[in-house]
Design a protein around this motif. Sequence first.
Motif, mmCIF file in Angstrom:
data_model
loop_
_atom_site.group_PDB
_atom_site.id
_atom_site.type_symbol
_atom_site.label_atom_id
_atom_site.label_comp_id
_atom_site.label_asym_id
_atom_site.label_seq_id
_atom_site.Cartn_x
_atom_site.Cartn_y
_atom_site.Cartn_z
ATOM 1 N N LYS A 69 -3.607 -9.746 1.085
ATOM 2 C CA LYS A 69 -3.837 -10.197 -0.293
ATOM 3 C C LYS A 69 -5.165 -9.693 -0.853
ATOM 4 O O LYS A 69 -5.341 -9.635 -2.067
ATOM 5 N N ASP A 70 -6.086 -9.317 0.012
ATOM 6 C CA ASP A 70 -7.385 -8.815 -0.446
ATOM 7 C C ASP A 70 -7.558 -7.319 -0.193
ATOM 8 O O ASP A 70 -8.651 -6.780 -0.371
ATOM 9 N N ALA A 71 -6.501 -6.651 0.232
ATOM 10 C CA ALA A 71 -6.598 -5.227 0.556
ATOM 11 C C ALA A 71 -6.770 -4.377 -0.699
ATOM 12 O O ALA A 71 -6.255 -4.707 -1.772
ATOM 13 N N THR A 72 -7.511 -3.290 -0.568
ATOM 14 C CA THR A 72 -7.721 -2.370 -1.680
ATOM 15 C C THR A 72 -6.636 -1.294 -1.680
ATOM 16 O O THR A 72 -5.891 -1.142 -0.701
ATOM 17 N N ILE A 73 -6.570 -0.546 -2.776
ATOM 18 C CA ILE A 73 -5.620 0.559 -2.862
ATOM 19 C C ILE A 73 -5.862 1.551 -1.725
ATOM 20 O O ILE A 73 -4.923 2.032 -1.079
#
Length: 232
Positions: A69-73
């Motif tokens: 849920k907090d991962a970046t592109i």
Amino acid sequence: MKTLEGKSLMIRDFPKDETPRERLIADGPSSLSNQELLAILLRTGTKNESVLQLANRLIKHFDGLRMLKDATIEEITNIHGIGQVKALQIIASVELGRRMGRLQYDDRYVIRSPEDAAKYMMDEMRFLSQEHFVCLYLNTKNQVIHKQSIFIGSLNASIVHPREVFKEALRRSSASIICLHNHPSGDATPSREDIEVTKRLVECGKLLGIEILDHLIIGEQKFISLKEKGYV
């Protein structure tokens, strides 16, 4: 996920009524696993891997949905088989989920108890990696009229200044305030600094005629009310 011949089992190999899409239509989204829901978002796998296998690898890479849920592109596209379009679909879906989770509270949420305040903020605050000091500003009916992060970082009485807390209350004509801050460790036990900050704000509130109703410490799926502990 292999057939008896050792080949990868692709979505097209499933009976039509057992694919994630068909099961969602027939049984609803709650019947699907996290892997299957992600597979619907991803739509396609790779040349040698089904979309379900790709979804499973994605979940394992991020150790479940909590980190995803907090991962970046960039972090998502580093996974083989996931390009920018798929990554954007995932990030957009996560953000929509966050916003939908807050919708029920946007229409003047009423706080009647510490449990109400914790419910309002728990999902937003319990996963934060730093301490956030947040104020909920209420009207005379105990409805939330504004929410504001006052400070990010380790809490102490010199940094969380009453001026910042009450400035917004005066601007919004708030009748009362509920303060909250999280403990990233997950342990909601109040520290000496938490208690000192609370007492200072309560005294300032008495002078201004704006009551500090409570100060909640948010942990991992639990909270402590300093009002219930006798500090408010």
